[in-house]
Design a protein around this motif. Structure first.
Motif, PDB file in Angstrom:
ATOM      1  N   ALA A   1       0.826  -1.207   0.000  1.00 47.36           N
ATOM      2  CA  ALA A   1       0.000   0.000   0.000  1.00 47.36           C
ATOM      3  C   ALA A   1       0.861   1.257   0.000  1.00 47.36           C
ATOM      4  CB  ALA A   1      -0.935  -0.010   1.207  1.00 47.36           C
ATOM      5  N   ALA A   2       1.931   1.276   0.801  1.00 51.70           N
ATOM      6  CA  ALA A   2       2.807   2.444   0.857  1.00 51.70           C
ATOM      7  C   ALA A   2       3.514   2.659  -0.472  1.00 51.70           C
ATOM      8  CB  ALA A   2       3.834   2.281   1.975  1.00 51.70           C
ATOM      9  N   PHE A   3       3.902   1.567  -1.138  1.00 48.85           N
ATOM     10  CA  PHE A   3       4.554   1.701  -2.444  1.00 48.85           C
ATOM     11  C   PHE A   3       3.632   2.377  -3.451  1.00 48.85           C
ATOM     12  CE2 PHE A   3       5.200   0.026  -6.728  1.00 48.85           C
ATOM     13  CZ  PHE A   3       6.492   0.465  -6.980  1.00 48.85           C
ATOM     14  N   TYR A   4       2.384   1.952  -3.525  1.00 48.61           N
ATOM     15  CA  TYR A   4       1.464   2.558  -4.502  1.00 48.61           C
ATOM     16  C   TYR A   4       1.122   4.000  -4.124  1.00 48.61           C
ATOM     17  CZ  TYR A   4       1.174  -1.655  -7.170  1.00 48.61           C
ATOM     18  OH  TYR A   4       1.513  -2.703  -7.986  1.00 48.61           O
ATOM     19  N   ARG A   5       1.029   4.278  -2.851  1.00 48.78           N
ATOM     20  CA  ARG A   5       0.822   5.661  -2.413  1.00 48.78           C
ATOM     21  C   ARG A   5       1.975   6.545  -2.885  1.00 48.78           C
ATOM     22  NH1 ARG A   5       1.882   5.615   3.398  1.00 48.78           N
ATOM     23  NH2 ARG A   5       4.018   6.008   2.688  1.00 48.78           N
ATOM     24  N   GLU A   6       3.190   6.078  -2.701  1.00 46.54           N
ATOM     25  CA  GLU A   6       4.354   6.884  -3.078  1.00 46.54           C
ATOM     26  C   GLU A   6       4.491   7.011  -4.592  1.00 46.54           C
ATOM     27  OE1 GLU A   6       6.093   8.688  -0.879  1.00 46.54           O
ATOM     28  OE2 GLU A   6       4.523   7.891   0.435  1.00 46.54           O
ATOM     29  N   MET A   7       4.232   5.945  -5.315  1.00 53.43           N
ATOM     30  CA  MET A   7       4.311   6.033  -6.775  1.00 53.43           C
ATOM     31  C   MET A   7       3.270   6.991  -7.322  1.00 53.43           C
ATOM     32  SD  MET A   7       6.832   4.246  -8.061  1.00 53.43           S
ATOM     33  CE  MET A   7       6.519   3.581  -9.691  1.00 53.43           C
ATOM     34  N   GLU A   8       2.135   7.043  -6.662  1.00 50.44           N
ATOM     35  CA  GLU A   8       1.077   7.960  -7.104  1.00 50.44           C
ATOM     36  C   GLU A   8       1.500   9.412  -6.922  1.00 50.44           C
ATOM     37  OE1 GLU A   8      -3.295   6.608  -7.108  1.00 50.44           O
ATOM     38  OE2 GLU A   8      -2.938   7.571  -5.180  1.00 50.44           O
ATOM     39  N   ARG A   9       2.379   9.664  -5.973  1.00 51.92           N
ATOM     40  CA  ARG A   9       2.890  11.023  -5.765  1.00 51.92           C
ATOM     41  C   ARG A   9       3.959  11.394  -6.781  1.00 51.92           C
ATOM     42  NH1 ARG A   9       3.415  10.423   0.879  1.00 51.92           N
ATOM     43  NH2 ARG A   9       1.176  10.689   1.314  1.00 51.92           N
ATOM     44  N   ILE A  10       4.549  10.386  -7.424  1.00 51.12           N
ATOM     45  CA  ILE A  10       5.660  10.605  -8.353  1.00 51.12           C
ATOM     46  C   ILE A  10       5.203  10.616  -9.798  1.00 51.12           C
ATOM     47  CG2 ILE A  10       7.779   9.520  -9.239  1.00 51.12           C
ATOM     48  CD1 ILE A  10       8.116   8.430  -6.301  1.00 51.12           C
ATOM     49  N   VAL A  11       4.318   9.696 -10.134  1.00 51.70           N
ATOM     50  CA  VAL A  11       3.895   9.496 -11.520  1.00 51.70           C
ATOM     51  C   VAL A  11       2.664  10.330 -11.811  1.00 51.70           C
ATOM     52  CG1 VAL A  11       3.156   7.775 -13.195  1.00 51.70           C
ATOM     53  CG2 VAL A  11       4.809   7.148 -11.430  1.00 51.70           C
ATOM     54  N   ALA A  12       2.659  10.950 -12.966  1.00 54.46           N
ATOM     55  CA  ALA A  12       1.493  11.722 -13.387  1.00 54.46           C
ATOM     56  C   ALA A  12       0.259  10.839 -13.359  1.00 54.46           C
ATOM     57  CB  ALA A  12       1.706  12.277 -14.793  1.00 54.46           C
ATOM     58  N   GLY A  13      -0.807  11.347 -12.740  1.00 56.31           N
ATOM     59  CA  GLY A  13      -1.990  10.542 -12.492  1.00 56.31           C
ATOM     60  C   GLY A  13      -2.646  10.009 -13.748  1.00 56.31           C
ATOM     61  N   PRO A  14      -2.870   8.693 -13.820  1.00 60.59           N
ATOM     62  CA  PRO A  14      -3.609   8.120 -14.949  1.00 60.59           C
ATOM     63  C   PRO A  14      -5.101   8.397 -14.799  1.00 60.59           C
ATOM     64  CG  PRO A  14      -3.128   6.422 -13.346  1.00 60.59           C
ATOM     65  CD  PRO A  14      -2.493   7.686 -12.821  1.00 60.59           C
ATOM     66  N   LYS A  15      -5.842   8.037 -15.816  1.00 68.25           N
ATOM     67  CA  LYS A  15      -7.296   8.230 -15.771  1.00 68.25           C
ATOM     68  C   LYS A  15      -7.934   7.072 -15.012  1.00 68.25           C
ATOM     69  CE  LYS A  15      -7.363  10.860 -20.084  1.00 68.25           C
ATOM     70  NZ  LYS A  15      -7.846  10.913 -21.487  1.00 68.25           N
ATOM     71  N   LEU A  16      -7.574   6.982 -13.746  1.00 71.16           N
ATOM     72  CA  LEU A  16      -8.061   5.928 -12.863  1.00 71.16           C
ATOM     73  C   LEU A  16      -8.385   6.543 -11.513  1.00 71.16           C
ATOM     74  CD1 LEU A  16      -5.309   3.208 -13.517  1.00 71.16           C
ATOM     75  CD2 LEU A  16      -7.697   3.028 -14.235  1.00 71.16           C
ATOM     76  N   PRO A  17      -9.301   5.930 -10.758  1.00 67.85           N
ATOM     77  CA  PRO A  17      -9.500   6.399  -9.381  1.00 67.85           C
ATOM     78  C   PRO A  17      -8.192   6.275  -8.612  1.00 67.85           C
ATOM     79  CG  PRO A  17     -11.239   4.868 -10.038  1.00 67.85           C
ATOM     80  CD  PRO A  17     -10.201   4.823 -11.117  1.00 67.85           C
TER      81      PRO A  17
END
Length: 468
Positions: free
Chosen positions: A228-244
């Protein structure tokens, strides 16, 4: 049972990745101490496990001595990257030895984001040749062995990462999944493995160009909170996709879910032991207040032939374009029987490929209808227990290997085609003591739902590690 256990009384101890971050920030350990401990563990167990494809130990030590160059959440936590993505200064061998691999001049799109989290790569991990087999058993590079029992495979093309995380070398490692290679090693090695929704994480250019993007990057961990922490951090780094957004998932959700349970794959009934363990997981869900319904598999049998043809086409492109992609030293005669057999299968059936691709693309209509009724689908991750080394020997007759692969890897390819998220959790063990994974999938974009459910199941039925 010949177990391989790297856990010890050093800076890493039995810390997961979040625990290592907390120890670093609390000052009880340093990044150098964590990296040195992980290197010592890798050196101790790699002769037995054979998970290391490329060593970058001195580079990792130098990186650990730096003062937070990325400033990422995981800054200073040791990790590995699978040997099929580009990392500057490291060769990419793709689990093969059919050419002279040269160091990459720059990070690929995925490695750039992965390293921005602060994770410190100790090198690259071994995989099956091009990731085509569900067991890394290269005739010259040797097999990657399961730390729970070295007579068995560590599972799929992310097997090196899975073996090292399960054995305690590092708490988190990169994996990717084109037909199950995050979820399969998670199941074989007793780990958490989330294949995210399509578009959630970046892909390198070579896989972005596929006609159907079945490959997804991710990680293998021992705890839900690490994933969960990995995906949280990647979401802060990678431009947001068209996904929730995944967001910061830190515990179980309050929502009670309607869960469909299916123990029959498209290819076959699961082994009786696997069926029993899956139904026990369904009972646990009911005890937790979720509604459970047993269903038949809704996917038509032709999915197997269509997926195999597309899988074969990928081998065809690699073999026929080998010199262009890998250089003049590429020698197809050094490829294994599975890769060459897949290439031949594609060559004989190329005329059918457009129809197969069109049917595969329509598969999501079926799963979308399924998820219109059910919040989550539960299946076994694999249709049988983890096989011994040699069962999927890539030097054996092609038809024998592909038949055995289809029988064992019977559930995971579906979500690669539809792009929907799926997570394998180590909720069971076989009678022989090997981990058995349970797989949960959800509608596209609902990765957070799976993480919340995983937290709940982890609390209700804590899973064992090798050191327990």
């Amino acid at each position: 049972m010949d177990r391989v256990d790297a856990f010890g009384d050093d800076a890493l101890g039995d810390l997961d990745a979040v625990g290592a971050v907390e120890a670093l920030r609390g000052g009880s350990v340093s990044a150098t101490e964590l990296v040195d401990a992980a290197i010592a563990r890798a050196e101790a167990v790699n002769p037995a496990l054979n998970g290391l494809a490329y060593e970058a130990f001195e580079r990792a030590r130098a990186r650990a001595r730096q003062a937070t160059p990325y400033g990422g959440y995981f800054d200073g936590v040791p990790s590995f990257i699978k040997d099929n993505v580009a990392v500057a200064g490291m060769p990419t061998r793709e689990g093969a030895d059919a050419w002279e691999a040269r160091p990459a001049p720059a990070d690929g799109d995925f490695a750039r984001a992965y390293l921005a989290t602060g994770l410190v790569p100790l090198g690259k991990t071994q995989l099956s040749e091009f990731g085509f087999s569900a067991s890394a058993e290269h005739p010259r590079l040797g097999p990657v062995r399961n730390p729970w029992n070295v007579e068995h495979t560590a599972g799929a093309s992310s097997s090196g990462s899975g073996a090292f995380v399960a054995a305690g070398v590092v708490p988190i490692a990169h994996a990717n999944d084109g037909g199950g290679s995050i979820r399969i090693p998670a199941a074989c090695n007793g780990l958490v493995g989330l294949k995210p929704s399509r578009g959630r994480l970046p892909l390198d250019k070579n896989v972005r160009q596929m006609p159907l993007r079945i490959v997804h990057n991710g990680v293998l961990t021992r705890s839900v909170r690490d994933t969960a922490a990995f995906y949280r951090e990647m979401e802060r780094i990678v431009a947001g996709p068209k996904l929730p957004p995944v967001g910061d998932v830190t515990g179980p959700g309050a929502e009670r879910l309607h869960v469909a349970v299916c123990t029959r794959s498209i290819a076959r009934d699961s082994a009786p032991e696997i069926v029993e363990l899956t139904l026990k997981t369904a009972t646990l869900l009911e005890e937790l207040g979720h509604r459970v319904s047993v269903i038949d598999n809704p996917i038509p049998a032709r999915f197997i032939d269509d997926f195999l043809l597309y899988w074969s086409f990928l081998a065809f492109a690699l073999v026929r374009g080998g010199q262009r992609m890998f250089g003049e030293t590429f020698d197809r005669s050094r490829l294994d029987n599975l890769t060459l057999g897949l290439e031949r299968h594609a060559a004989r059936n190329l005329v059918r490929l457009p129809t197969a691709l069109a049917r595969l693309a329509r598969t999501r209509r079926i799963t979308s209808r399924l998820h219109g009724t059910y919040d989550v689908l539960l299946t076994p991750t694999l249709a049988d227990v983890t096989p011994r080394i040699g069962h999927l020997d890539p030097t054996a007759d092609y038809q024998q290997v592909i038949d055995r692969l289809i029988e064992w890897v019977a559930f995971t390819p579906l979500q690669n085609v539809t792009g929907e998220p799926a997570i394998s959790l180590p909720l069971a063990h076989s009678a022989s003591g090997l981990p058995v994974g349970m797989m949960f999938s959800a509608p596209l974009g609902h990765d957070a739902r799976l993480l919340a459910l995983a937290y709940e199941l982890e609390q209700a039925r804590p899973w064992r590690t090798i050191s327990d």
